[in-house]
Design a protein around this motif. Sequence first.
Motif, PDB file in Angstrom:
ATOM      1  N   ALA A   1      -2.276  12.465   1.884  1.00  0.00           N
ATOM      2  CA  ALA A   1      -1.985  11.069   2.260  1.00  0.00           C
ATOM      3  C   ALA A   1      -1.509  10.982   3.709  1.00  0.00           C
ATOM      4  O   ALA A   1      -1.954  10.102   4.463  1.00  0.00           O
TER       5      ALA A   1
ATOM      6  N   PHE B   1       0.828  -1.212   0.000  1.00  0.00           N
ATOM      7  CA  PHE B   1       0.000   0.000   0.000  1.00  0.00           C
ATOM      8  C   PHE B   1       0.865   1.266   0.000  1.00  0.00           C
ATOM      9  O   PHE B   1       0.479   2.276  -0.583  1.00  0.00           O
ATOM     10  N   ILE B   2       2.032   1.205   0.630  1.00  0.00           N
ATOM     11  CA  ILE B   2       2.946   2.364   0.575  1.00  0.00           C
ATOM     12  C   ILE B   2       3.414   2.566  -0.869  1.00  0.00           C
ATOM     13  O   ILE B   2       3.464   3.692  -1.378  1.00  0.00           O
ATOM     14  N   GLY B   3       3.765   1.470  -1.532  1.00  0.00           N
ATOM     15  CA  GLY B   3       4.188   1.575  -2.927  1.00  0.00           C
ATOM     16  C   GLY B   3       3.091   2.132  -3.812  1.00  0.00           C
ATOM     17  O   GLY B   3       3.320   2.994  -4.662  1.00  0.00           O
ATOM     18  N   LEU B   4       1.861   1.669  -3.590  1.00  0.00           N
ATOM     19  CA  LEU B   4       0.734   2.156  -4.392  1.00  0.00           C
ATOM     20  C   LEU B   4       0.456   3.625  -4.083  1.00  0.00           C
ATOM     21  O   LEU B   4       0.122   4.400  -4.986  1.00  0.00           O
ATOM     22  N   ALA B   5       0.599   4.014  -2.817  1.00  0.00           N
ATOM     23  CA  ALA B   5       0.404   5.433  -2.465  1.00  0.00           C
ATOM     24  C   ALA B   5       1.424   6.303  -3.180  1.00  0.00           C
ATOM     25  O   ALA B   5       1.092   7.369  -3.714  1.00  0.00           O
ATOM     26  N   SER B   6       2.681   5.830  -3.205  1.00  0.00           N
ATOM     27  CA  SER B   6       3.731   6.638  -3.856  1.00  0.00           C
ATOM     28  C   SER B   6       3.439   6.799  -5.347  1.00  0.00           C
ATOM     29  O   SER B   6       3.713   7.840  -5.936  1.00  0.00           O
ATOM     30  N   MET B   7       2.850   5.769  -5.953  1.00  0.00           N
ATOM     31  CA  MET B   7       2.536   5.856  -7.378  1.00  0.00           C
ATOM     32  C   MET B   7       1.285   6.693  -7.642  1.00  0.00           C
ATOM     33  O   MET B   7       1.098   7.230  -8.728  1.00  0.00           O
ATOM     34  N   ALA B   8       0.419   6.777  -6.643  1.00  0.00           N
ATOM     35  CA  ALA B   8      -0.832   7.536  -6.824  1.00  0.00           C
ATOM     36  C   ALA B   8      -0.637   9.021  -6.585  1.00  0.00           C
ATOM     37  O   ALA B   8      -1.516   9.818  -6.898  1.00  0.00           O
ATOM     38  N   VAL B   9       0.518   9.388  -6.026  1.00  0.00           N
ATOM     39  CA  VAL B   9       0.787  10.815  -5.775  1.00  0.00           C
ATOM     40  C   VAL B   9       1.109  11.500  -7.093  1.00  0.00           C
ATOM     41  O   VAL B   9       2.084  11.169  -7.759  1.00  0.00           O
ATOM     42  N   LEU B  10       0.256  12.434  -7.470  1.00  0.00           N
ATOM     43  CA  LEU B  10       0.472  13.172  -8.724  1.00  0.00           C
ATOM     44  C   LEU B  10       0.885  14.619  -8.454  1.00  0.00           C
ATOM     45  O   LEU B  10       1.433  15.278  -9.324  1.00  0.00           O
TER      46      LEU B  10
END
Lengths: 216, 97
Positions: free
Chosen positions: A180, A163-172
């Motif tokens: 976040a 979920f941390i990895g997905l959060a980092s990718m979702a940050v635009l």
Amino acid sequence: VVLALPAAAAVAVFGSLYGAAARGFFGVPLTLASSLLVYSGALQFALVALLGAGATILPLLLTAVVLNLRHLVLGAALRARFESGPLWRALLAFFLADETFGFAIAAGNAASPPAVGAATERTLLYSGLTLYVAWFVGTIVGVLGGGLAAAEGLAGALFPVLFIGLASMAVLRRSHVVRALAAALLTAAVALLLPDLRLLAPVVAGVVVALPGRDG
Amino acid sequence: MSALVLATLALITYASRAAAVVLLPRPSARFETILSRIPAPIFASLATATLLSDASALAGGPTLWATAGALLATPARSLLACLIGGAAGYALGALLG
């Protein structure tokens, strides 16, 4: 799909734990059917816990409604990206879960603007199928008495990392980082102060911090 | 639990998944902007929730090390980098015991 494989391995481990735990309450056919038809780890583990506590039908149904509320928010976020017709979206909807939502959003973010819809839909389907098979195979292993309890620690550690990895990718945008962090703090506060609402906290926090202000 | 209850639970779950995906019209630009802000906070919240057990206690050592490793890798904005960082953190945590 390649990046979904570690998640699939962790899902299989938890599927085996579910299969081993549920078999005594549901019997083998219904345990397998539950993973085939419901396909929701959070809800299925909650059902086992409720039945273990002697719950009747009504609490089971209410728990399903409450735990599934988060799908409305996740679905709305995906709907903004989907371009296909209602029948295809109805099929894709079956594979909506926290992890597959993340993979789909990340794939859409990485795609060029005209390809966002196709990339999001394709990734939801492929990652959904991968995790669905993993969950069902894990359940079979658990039902057959092969619970992978030894791997539980490692599998459990994968989810925050994922979920941390997905959060980092979702940050635009920079403001997404602030939102976040605020959501993470809010979730921790709810989990500590109102533990009964712990499972709902992530989606509530995500929506609350998304509403105010502008993007920057 | 009967087959009928199981079918009802499956129906509730699928309906919740399909409600927004199938029935919702494509959102307006304003609503779409708000929806675009939701994923990162939800993932950060889910990460937090998975670190807290049912009793709201913090996860064990190796999991925290894995989390730290993943957090260190976030500037790369890559899931693979975070998985590698998490694996390295977990191994270190297990080593330190």
